[in-house]
Design an enzyme around this catalytic site. Structure first.
Site, PDB file in Angstrom:
ATOM      1  N   LYS A  88      26.187 -22.750   8.601  1.00 34.48           N
ATOM      2  CA  LYS A  88      24.873 -22.847   9.231  1.00 34.48           C
ATOM      3  C   LYS A  88      23.826 -23.025   8.132  1.00 34.48           C
ATOM      4  O   LYS A  88      23.917 -22.378   7.077  1.00 34.48           O
ATOM      5  CB  LYS A  88      24.616 -21.564  10.024  1.00 34.48           C
ATOM      6  CG  LYS A  88      23.365 -21.578  10.895  1.00 34.48           C
ATOM      7  CD  LYS A  88      23.249 -20.273  11.683  1.00 34.48           C
ATOM      8  CE  LYS A  88      22.069 -20.261  12.627  1.00 34.48           C
ATOM      9  NZ  LYS A  88      22.013 -19.006  13.418  1.00 34.48           N
ATOM     10  N   SER A 163      21.233 -19.901  18.256  1.00 30.92           N
ATOM     11  CA  SER A 163      20.731 -20.845  17.282  1.00 30.92           C
ATOM     12  C   SER A 163      21.825 -21.485  16.421  1.00 30.92           C
ATOM     13  O   SER A 163      21.586 -22.508  15.790  1.00 30.92           O
ATOM     14  CB  SER A 163      19.734 -20.151  16.368  1.00 30.92           C
ATOM     15  OG  SER A 163      20.384 -19.167  15.583  1.00 30.92           O
ATOM     16  N   SER A 187      22.989 -15.437  18.644  1.00 35.73           N
ATOM     17  CA  SER A 187      23.037 -16.779  18.063  1.00 35.73           C
ATOM     18  C   SER A 187      24.411 -17.274  17.628  1.00 35.73           C
ATOM     19  O   SER A 187      24.566 -18.451  17.309  1.00 35.73           O
ATOM     20  CB  SER A 187      22.079 -16.870  16.878  1.00 35.73           C
ATOM     21  OG  SER A 187      20.779 -17.107  17.349  1.00 35.73           O
TER      22      SER A 187
END
Ligand SMILES: [Zn+2]
Lengths: 497, 487
Positions: A88, A163, A187
């Protein structure tokens, strides 16, 4: 070959991490071939999925070659040797830009690796690139990315969740075998659920946050997104453990997460919180989760009702605590030392205002304002302190529940993947996507989302299993027990090239 | 007698920031050396890079506890850190890690020697915090450049903020408190307290009220007080200003004022309305910190005798005057040196004179640090010299030269006296011809003396001493001169 193994050779992009590592170590496949297969697949599917912001082909191939060379020399290799992984883009990577999907860090290149990244590399993982996210991890769809949304491999008109949407989409689309995400209010688990993969949020403190760009420091936790539960254990094993660079990393010993993985759920007490089966959840999701509970019951688990009475206050309290911390964490992006600088000709104040106005997207700005307000003198007690009180009550709810059961089971998300743009105009609707996930972050507990079915529209559904602090082994064991009885995790999206 | 403030009294509280003497910063491993190249002692943590986390420097924490114990504070068994949020280019994270509601210590006191009275000041609290960087404003050929630079070497340096209760009532008492505070912190090895290097900084809260009033007046905060002299001046100026405002029928406005040493005034920096809302909240990156009673005791046991106690002991058991004791204890190394000498000698008063007088003068001239004194001049050497004078082997005047020689050559005093023939001349037969010579050569002075100008004798004694290079026994010379001149 054992009889249960697949008879037809499977593409490297469809394997699990443990299967791929075994193939590489057995020299049935080279680490370079595995990496190249992933870059090749990216070329085909990335235009549809848009999971990655940055790819690192050359360094990845060099790392893969190094693994192959070690194997050729007969040297030992790590537990993730040759496994292509995605990171990420809020995890700092030395020499590779780390944007947090924000304009303000568009050209930011860290001089350091996050501890979790460093440990992943040390375990032999080959990092393919950096994945998209909602800006600074604030969102549940990746639509808040300054670089455009990622899309759901199961239906590219829909969001992958967020996210950590880019990481989830990459693993589901076969452009990474596994990925790291971060989970502040859901997330990791919510995009895992929406993309039909496994997502684990470890206990707060289990994994070092050093090098994770902070959103809300008391809630953030790094965790793996994988294709099955065994991979989840494998990835967690690589990144877990105390870190002298993170005062909030726990000193607790790291257990062998694989040891009891196959021990089953016989005698395990599962708690079903009635507050998580309230109206408002998609009925198909409720049915799938209830069916999953039946599967676990038949496998020998004892199922009981539990109550988590303060669940309803979770979202409200979360949207005070997280923005409050974020307002302070994101104050460092001021245009002075790095990142976007604008308006310098107008003096100091103009530089601050203009850099931040241009650098931050609407959702980030909204949360900074929320948090600034909640911490302001005169409002601190009514908001921030009150939210901390709720946080303690939520923690106590779980403590009470865990006095009676070993694992709490509930849906991960009240809704399946939604259409791009469907909720973008209504932040409150978007915030409710986290309704089943935020309480774990507030209480610091470990939780996993695993695939437990599909809607009639062929969208994945996630089952959430929650454990006691630092009891990931039990969570993983229960998740694995379910996985052994079902094949949802083996399904791959068919619509991609 | 009318009081300088008339019917008003002054109420002062001081906030002092001292830099803790650690090798590394409060939350990272960077060095804290003063005067290094700008931005040569920085890392991603102390420059606020994304994803970086603070880790508390245990040594800084223990130094803070040590200081708090020296100031008779209660040590919190549990302490936490908070973020103080504001934007400024020298503050890389845009928040300062400080302590808000659970400081490491509170409720202490310090006694200082005021002019004719003891100044007792309650310490409200002492807490740890990190320093900010430093802004540099370069000059360009046409004046100040249109940009500023930031040096982050100081960013993250550990500070202890010591906040007093509003117990001080005169600028002189404030000065006495600061002097004592500085001494205690230097004694305990907590800080260099070097104001020029910024390792001691002070802000003052000042208000005035009618004598006998029970309610405090509105206070102003004065910043930028970077010498003790300025603090006294600023307090004097500010109290006078406030009294003028009140006397003129106005009201003192709560505000922050800046001391301008050039103009010698305080001026408004920001009003109460402009005051920052720091939005303090617990720093989620740092865990609450716990210290056990045993650990506190372990630190307490390492505390040296405090300057006030030492002063008292010097007066009571060594028979020194208050003034001498004060001078000797001002620097712990000097006091230690004096005690080491006194242990070898029965008359501490005599040694005190040597240390306070000639030795300090030599140290100044030679830029000799108190810390290296014992090495340069072992206590036994000074005691030997003192004995030579006491026993009449050399005059006190020669003794001063011998001290200089001992410091220069490192040789023993006795050896220098022998080698250079510096022994005292106490033989009247040897001195009489010289006395006659001086009388013959100084007719005018002799006449003055005979005319009743008694000080003229001293000049004649000085002449004889010069003739003997200071070796003559002064009482004997005096007697011989008086005999000759018919006193
Ligand atoms: Zn540093």
């Amino acid at each position: 070959m054992p009889p249960s193994a697949p008879t037809a050779p499977t593409a490297p992009t469809e394997l699990t991490a443990h299967a791929l590592r075994a193939a590489i170590v057995a020299r049935r496949l080279s680490a370079r071939e595995a990496a190249e297969a992933h870059f090749a697949r990216m070329e085909r599917v990335e235009p549809q999925v848009k999971a990655y912001l940055t790819t690192c082909r050359e360094p990845a191939l060099a790392a893969a070659d190094a693994i192959d060379a070690r194997i050729a020399r007969g040297e030992s290799v790590g537990p993730l040797a040759g496994v292509p992984v995605a990171l990420k883009d809020n995890l700092c990577t030395r020499g590779v830009r780390t944007t947090c999907s924000s304009r303000i860090l568009e050209h930011f290149v860290p001089t350091y690796d996050a501890t979790a990244v460093e440990r992943l590399r040390a375990a032999g993982a080959v990092t393919l690139g950096k994945t998209n996210l909602d800006e600074f991890a604030m969102g549940s769809s990746t639509e808040n990315s300054a670089y455009g949304p990622s899309l759901n491999p199961w239906d590219v008109t829909r969001v992958p969740g967020g996210s950590s949407g880019g990481s989830a989409a990459a693993v589901a689309a076969g452009t990474a075998v596994a990925a790291l995400g971060s989970d502040t209010g859901g997330s990791i688990r919510q995009p895992a659920a929406l993309c039909g993969i496994v997502g684990l949020k470890p206990t707060y403190g289990r994994v070092s946050r050093f090098g994770l760009v902070a959103f809300a420091s008391s809630l953030d936790q790094i965790g793996p997104l994988t294709r099955d539960v065994r991979d989840s254990a494998l990835m967690l094993q690589a990144i877990a453990g105390p870190d002298p660079h993170d005062s909030t990393s726990a000193a607790a010993d790291v257990p062998d997460f694989a040891r009891d993985l196959e021990a089953g759920v016989k005698g395990l007490r599962l708690g079903i919180p009635k507050e998580y089966f309230a109206p408002g959840t998609d009925p198909e999701i409720t049915r799938a989760v209830e069916a999953a509970i039946d599967v676990l019951r038949r496998a020998g688990a004892e199922v009981r009702a539990v109550s988590l009475p303060h669940t309803d206050y979770g979202i409200a309290a979360y949207y005070v605590v997280a923005p409050a911390e974020a307002s302070s964490n994101l104050a460092r992006y001021d245009g002075v030392r790095y990142g976007l600088r604008a308006g310098a000709e107008g003096g100091l104040l103009a530089m601050y205002k203009e850099s931040r106005r241009r650098g931050f997207g609407r959702e980030v700005a909204r949360r900074i304002m929320l948090g600034t307000f909640a911490l302001s003198s005169g409002y601190y007690d009514a908001y921030y302190n009150q939210a901390l009180r709720v946080r303690r009550l939520i923690k106590r709810d779980f403590d009470n529940a865990f006095a009676e059961v070993d694992v709490v089971v509930c849906p991960t998300s009240p809704i399946p993947a939604f259409k791009v743009g469907e909720k973008a105009a209504d932040p409150l609707q978007m915030y409710l996507a986290d309704v089943f996930t935020v309480c774990l972050n507030m209480a610091g507990l470990p939780g996993i989302s695993i695939p437990c079915g599909f809607t009639s529209g062929n969208l994945p559904i996630g089952l959430q299993l929650i454990g006691r602090p630092f009891d990931e082994p039990t969570v993983l064991r229960a998740a694995r027990a379910y996985e052994r009885e079902t094949d949802w995790h083996e399904r791959r999206p068919a619509g991609l090239a | 007698m009318s009081h300088p403030l008339g019917e008003y009294e002054l109420v002062i509280g001081l906030e002092t920031h001292v830099q803790l003497k650690t090798a590394t910063k409060l939350f990272c491993g960077c060095a804290t050396r003063f005067g290094a190249e700008p931005n040569s002692q920085v890392c991603p943590i102390c420059t606020g890079m994304p994803g970086m986390l603070p880790v508390l420097n245990r040594h800084a924490y223990e130094l803070g506890v040590r200081a708090a114990l020296a100031l008779h504070c209660e040590i919190a068994p549990f302490t936490k850190f908070d973020r103080k949020n504001y934007f400024y280019p020298d503050l890389p994270k845009s928040y300062q890690i400080s302590q808000f509601d659970v400081p490491i210590s509170k409720n202490g006191w310090l006694e200082a020697a005021g002019e004719g009275h003891t100044v007792r000041v309650r310490i409200h609290r002492a807490h740890l915090e990190e320093d900010a960087g430093k802004l540099l404003h370069p000059e360009s050929p046409v004046g100040r450049a249109d940009y500023s630079l930031v040096d982050f070497n100081r960013s993250g340096v550990p500070l202890l903020e010591i906040v007093t209760e509003p117990d001080l009532t005169t600028p002189a008492d404030a000065h006495a408190y600061l002097t004592e505070l500085k001494q205690v912190l230097q004694y305990t090895g907590i800080s260099d307290c070097d104001m020029e290097k910024g390792s001691l900084r002070c802000d003052a809260n000042v208000s005035v009220r009618l004598r006998g009033a029970t309610v405090l007046g509105t206070k102003t905060e004065i910043k930028n007080l970077n010498s003790f002299k300025f603090i006294v001046k600023a307090l004097e100026h500010e109290s006078e200003r406030q009294i003028r405002v009140l006397e003129g029928g106005g009201r003192v406005v709560q505000e922050t004022r800046l001391w301008d040493p050039v103009v010698g005034e305080t001026r408004v920096m920001r009003s109460k309305e402009e005051a920052h809302d720091y939005r303090s909240f617990p720093d989620p990156d740092l865990q609450p910190f716990v210290i056990t009673a045993e650990e506190v005791e372990r630190i307490r046991r390492t505390l040296p005798e405090m300057p006030a106690a030492r002063r008292r002991r010097f007066v009571e058991s060594s028979g020194l005057t208050e003034r001498d004791a004060e001078i000797l204890t001002a620097d712990r190394a000097i006091a230690d040196y004096f005690e080491a000498c006194a242990a070898l000698h029965a008359a501490p008063k005599l040694l005190a004179n040597w240390v306070i007088g000639e030795l300090r003068k030599e140290m100044n001239e030679r830029h000799l640090e108190a810390e290296s004194l014992a090495e340069k001049l072992p206590p036994a050497r000074l005691v030997e010299l003192a004995r030579l004078v006491e026993d009449g082997k050399i005059t006190r005047l020669v003794g001063k030269d011998v001290l200089a020689e001992v410091l220069t050559s490192g040789a023993a005093a006795g050896r220098i006296v022998a080698d250079k023939g510096l022994a005292q001349i106490a033989d009247a037969g040897a001195l009489e011809p010289l006395v006659d010579k001086v009388i013959a050569a100084n007719g005018k002075t002799v006449a003055d003396y005979r005319a009743g100008k008694k000080p003229a004798l001293a000049a004649l004694i000085g002449q004889v001493m010069r003739e003997t290079k200071g070796k003559a026994n002064a009482p004997l010379v005096t007697k011989l001169l008086q005999d000759r001149l018919g006193a």
